[in-house]
Design a protein around this motif. Structure first.
Motif, PDB file in Angstrom:
ATOM      1  N   ILE A   9       6.784   6.332  -5.609  1.00 25.14           N
ATOM      2  CA  ILE A   9       5.665   5.391  -5.618  1.00 25.14           C
ATOM      3  C   ILE A   9       5.927   4.238  -4.650  1.00 25.14           C
ATOM      4  N   ASN A  10       7.122   3.666  -4.699  1.00 25.65           N
ATOM      5  CA  ASN A  10       7.468   2.546  -3.809  1.00 25.65           C
ATOM      6  C   ASN A  10       7.442   2.961  -2.343  1.00 25.65           C
ATOM      7  N   CYS A  11       7.920   4.162  -2.065  1.00 20.07           N
ATOM      8  CA  CYS A  11       7.945   4.680  -0.699  1.00 20.07           C
ATOM      9  C   CYS A  11       6.521   4.772  -0.139  1.00 20.07           C
ATOM     10  N   ILE A  12       5.603   5.277  -0.947  1.00 21.32           N
ATOM     11  CA  ILE A  12       4.207   5.403  -0.513  1.00 21.32           C
ATOM     12  C   ILE A  12       3.562   4.027  -0.419  1.00 21.32           C
ATOM     13  N   GLN A  13       3.846   3.171  -1.377  1.00 16.24           N
ATOM     14  CA  GLN A  13       3.280   1.817  -1.387  1.00 16.24           C
ATOM     15  C   GLN A  13       3.675   1.047  -0.118  1.00 16.24           C
ATOM     16  N   GLN A  14       4.831   1.350   0.439  1.00 16.40           N
ATOM     17  CA  GLN A  14       5.308   0.654   1.640  1.00 16.40           C
ATOM     18  C   GLN A  14       4.853   1.315   2.941  1.00 16.40           C
TER      19      GLN A  14
END
Length: 195
Positions: A9-14
């Motif tokens: 999720i964090n990877c996509i959010q960034q």
């Protein structure tokens, strides 16, 4: 390093590019919408392979669930609207309320139910934005296989399911090992292909 669902999720959010696509789809206000399959999987495998450049996508799979309007032409209209927002992207929009007819399965009850019935666990992934524009990830079969880079059939495509040939054909046609050589492929019998 990607180890957990939260890491994904964090990877996509960034990822500004992915977030832009998610925001474009959100503007359609589709019921029960997700961007799924390669959009999510390819990002994860590119990261795990330490690729500096994004692997091109054959399409951007947008799914939604609307049993009140199952005309394929409606999906094409949504694709046209997305093409106005981002004309350079290969949009594919599908209403999961009709896709059981294509797959020959019992009717789906939601988009996540449709995603759950994809051939591979590593493809059965979807993302969307919540009302605060935070990424939400659905992974009906979990994220273990995609993070371990192990391709396996979902229970709908295992040996003696009647659909095992579809899984084998997809594995042969996708040629994922050429793009992501660290991936391992398991057959419908649960055994590692090539051993």
């Amino acid at each position: 390093m990607l180890v957990t669902k939260e890491d994904v999720i964090n990877c996509i959010q960034q990822d500004e590019w992915m977030m832009g696509i998610l925001k474009d789809v959100q503007t359609l206000n589709l019921p029960d919408w997700w961007i799924c399959a390669g959009f999510v999987r390819s990002k994860i495998w590119d990261q795990l392979h330490n690729y500096p450049v994004r692997t091109p996508l054959a399409d951007i799979d947008v799914v939604y669930f609307d049993p009140s309007e199952v005309d394929k032409q409606t999906e094409k209209e949504f694709e046209k609207r997305l093409a106005i927002l981002s004309p350079h992207l290969p949009w594919s929009v599908k209403n999961q309320a009709r896709m059981h007819e294509v797959s020959g399965m019992t009717p789906y009850i939601s988009s996540v139910d449709g995603i759950k019935r994809f051939p591979e666990t590593v493809t059965a992934l979807g993302v969307k934005l919540d009302e605060k524009e935070k990424v939400v990830l659905t992974a009906p079969w979990g994220v273990r296989d995609v993070l371990k880079m192990e391709i396996r059939p979902t229970k709908y495509y295992i040996k003696d399911s009647g659909r095992e040939v579809i899984y084998a054909q997809r594995i042969a046609s996708k040629n994922w090992l050429k793009t992501w050589p660290l991936v391992k492929i398991y057959g419908v019998n649960g055994k590692l292909v090539g051993e």
